[in-house]
Design a protein around this motif. Structure first.
Motif, short mmCIF file in Angstrom:
data_model
loop_
_atom_site.label_atom_id
_atom_site.label_comp_id
_atom_site.label_asym_id
_atom_site.label_seq_id
_atom_site.Cartn_x
_atom_site.Cartn_y
_atom_site.Cartn_z
N VAL A 66 0.84 -1.20 0.00
CA VAL A 66 0.00 0.00 0.00
C VAL A 66 0.87 1.25 0.00
N GLY A 67 1.95 1.21 0.78
CA GLY A 67 2.83 2.37 0.88
C GLY A 67 3.49 2.74 -0.43
N LYS A 68 3.65 1.77 -1.32
CA LYS A 68 4.29 2.03 -2.62
C LYS A 68 3.33 2.65 -3.64
N VAL A 69 2.04 2.61 -3.34
CA VAL A 69 1.06 3.17 -4.28
C VAL A 69 1.21 4.69 -4.31
N ARG A 70 1.44 5.22 -5.47
CA ARG A 70 1.51 6.67 -5.65
C ARG A 70 0.49 7.05 -6.71
N SER A 71 -0.46 7.86 -6.33
CA SER A 71 -1.57 8.17 -7.23
C SER A 71 -2.00 9.62 -7.07
N GLU A 72 -2.52 10.17 -8.16
CA GLU A 72 -3.14 11.49 -8.10
C GLU A 72 -4.64 11.37 -7.88
N SER B 274 -6.03 4.45 0.75
CA SER B 274 -4.71 4.24 1.36
C SER B 274 -4.68 4.82 2.77
N ALA B 275 -5.26 6.00 2.93
CA ALA B 275 -5.31 6.64 4.26
C ALA B 275 -6.15 5.82 5.22
N TRP B 276 -7.26 5.31 4.74
CA TRP B 276 -8.15 4.48 5.56
C TRP B 276 -7.41 3.21 5.99
N TYR B 277 -6.67 2.62 5.03
CA TYR B 277 -5.88 1.42 5.35
C TYR B 277 -4.89 1.71 6.48
N PHE B 278 -4.11 2.78 6.33
CA PHE B 278 -3.07 3.05 7.33
C PHE B 278 -3.66 3.50 8.67
N ALA B 279 -4.80 4.16 8.65
CA ALA B 279 -5.46 4.52 9.91
C ALA B 279 -5.91 3.26 10.65
N THR B 280 -6.46 2.30 9.90
CA THR B 280 -6.88 1.03 10.50
C THR B 280 -5.67 0.24 10.97
N ALA B 281 -4.59 0.31 10.19
CA ALA B 281 -3.35 -0.37 10.59
C ALA B 281 -2.78 0.23 11.87
N LEU B 282 -2.91 1.53 12.05
CA LEU B 282 -2.45 2.17 13.29
C LEU B 282 -3.25 1.67 14.49
N ALA B 283 -4.50 1.30 14.26
CA ALA B 283 -5.33 0.76 15.34
C ALA B 283 -5.01 -0.71 15.62
N LYS B 284 -4.62 -1.44 14.57
CA LYS B 284 -4.46 -2.90 14.72
C LYS B 284 -3.01 -3.38 14.73
N GLN B 285 -2.13 -2.67 14.04
CA GLN B 285 -0.73 -3.09 13.91
C GLN B 285 0.18 -1.88 14.12
N TYR B 286 -0.03 -1.18 15.22
CA TYR B 286 0.61 0.12 15.47
C TYR B 286 2.12 0.08 15.31
N PRO C 196 6.59 3.31 11.63
CA PRO C 196 7.71 3.87 10.85
C PRO C 196 7.28 4.58 9.55
N TYR C 197 6.13 4.20 9.00
CA TYR C 197 5.65 4.88 7.80
C TYR C 197 5.37 6.36 8.09
N PHE C 198 5.11 6.65 9.35
CA PHE C 198 4.80 8.02 9.76
C PHE C 198 6.02 8.74 10.34
N THR C 199 6.77 8.04 11.17
CA THR C 199 7.96 8.68 11.75
C THR C 199 9.00 8.96 10.67
N GLU C 200 9.05 8.09 9.64
CA GLU C 200 10.03 8.26 8.56
C GLU C 200 9.41 8.90 7.32
N LYS C 201 8.14 9.29 7.44
CA LYS C 201 7.41 9.96 6.35
C LYS C 201 7.57 9.25 5.00
N LYS C 202 7.12 8.00 4.99
CA LYS C 202 7.23 7.18 3.78
C LYS C 202 6.03 7.35 2.84
N LEU C 203 4.99 8.03 3.31
CA LEU C 203 3.77 8.17 2.52
C LEU C 203 3.67 9.57 1.93
N SER C 204 2.80 9.74 0.96
CA SER C 204 2.57 11.09 0.41
C SER C 204 1.99 11.96 1.53
N PRO C 205 2.20 13.27 1.47
CA PRO C 205 1.67 14.14 2.53
C PRO C 205 0.16 13.99 2.74
#
Length: 225
Positions: free
Chosen positions: A156-162, A170-182, A187-196
């Motif tokens: 999911v993190g590799k997906v880059r789309s306009e 993608s945001a919904w996925y990572f928000a749910t992941a923060l709840a379930k697999q924090y 690191p996707y957030f501390t290292e800013k691996k996602l689009s802004p």
């Protein structure tokens, strides 16, 4: 007008049509009849048992939003995994809105967690907006609990789309992941691996979630762009 279209128009709710049309602004209003989901599911169940079901499922593209959803709800009833995949892949290119995409949840997928990721890896690389959204949705639904692997947020993190509807999923996925697999996805957030956009929207959704602790919410807020 087909027999199904006649039935759909007999169930039309004009107020619901007005309400729902505003939720899917990318669909021409003339293609929305205005039939609620429980009625569409019942129609799908009835049609699935009839001989003409195959003819309907081969008659893509459909004219109306509701016909697409009946089609999707029929796919959900297929019990054979290979057949379900085949019908899903026929249907995916014709999905043209977030609602039809997000409501497609084939039941048989739950029993085939070993085979499913291979298909998701193909779908997530598609040039079709809602095929990519569907792929991310399947990772969110099926692979954030006991079947989780760090490989999946990587996909999911590799997906880059306009495309807004890809980025929102993608945001919904990572928000749910923060709840379930924090710990795994932090690191996707501390290292800013996602689009802004995905980064900030995922944090916003996580902060709004009851499944994330207040302590973690406070920390996530410090990570915003």
């Amino acid at each position: 007008m087909t027999e199904l279209q006649k039935i759909l128009f007999s169930l039309q709710d004009e107020k619901y049509k007005e309400f729902f049309s505003a939720l899917v602004p990318n669909i021409d209003k003339s293609r929305i009849i205005g039939v609620k989901t429980p009625q569409l599911k019942k129609l799908a169940k009835d049609l699935y048992e009839k001989p003409e079901s195959k003819e309907f499922m081969s008659s893509l593209p459909h004219e109306y939003y509701e016909e697409n959803n009946v089609h999707g709800f029929m796919i959900e009833r297929i019990k054979d995994f290979d057949e379900c995949i085949k019908e899903t892949e026929k249907y995916l290119p014709y999905i043209d809105n977030w609602s039809s995409c997000d409501q497609l949840r084939p039941a048989v997928f739950k029993k085939h967690k070993t085979e499913l990721p291979e298909k998701i890896r193909v779908w997530i690389c598609s040039d079709k907006v809602y095929t990519v959204r569907f792929a991310i949705g399947m990772l969110m639904v099926h692979f954030l609990d006991g079947d989780f692997s760090p490989e999946y947020p990587e996909l999911v993190g590799k997906v880059r789309s306009e495309e807004y509807y890809v980025n929102m999923m993608s945001a919904w996925y990572f928000a749910t992941a923060l709840a379930k697999q924090y710990d795994s996805v932090l690191p996707y957030f501390t290292e800013k691996k996602l689009s802004p956009f995905v980064h900030n929207k995922a944090i916003q959704k996580a902060v709004e979630s009851r499944r994330v602790s207040d302590e973690r919410k406070a920390f996530l807020k410090t990570l915003k762009y």
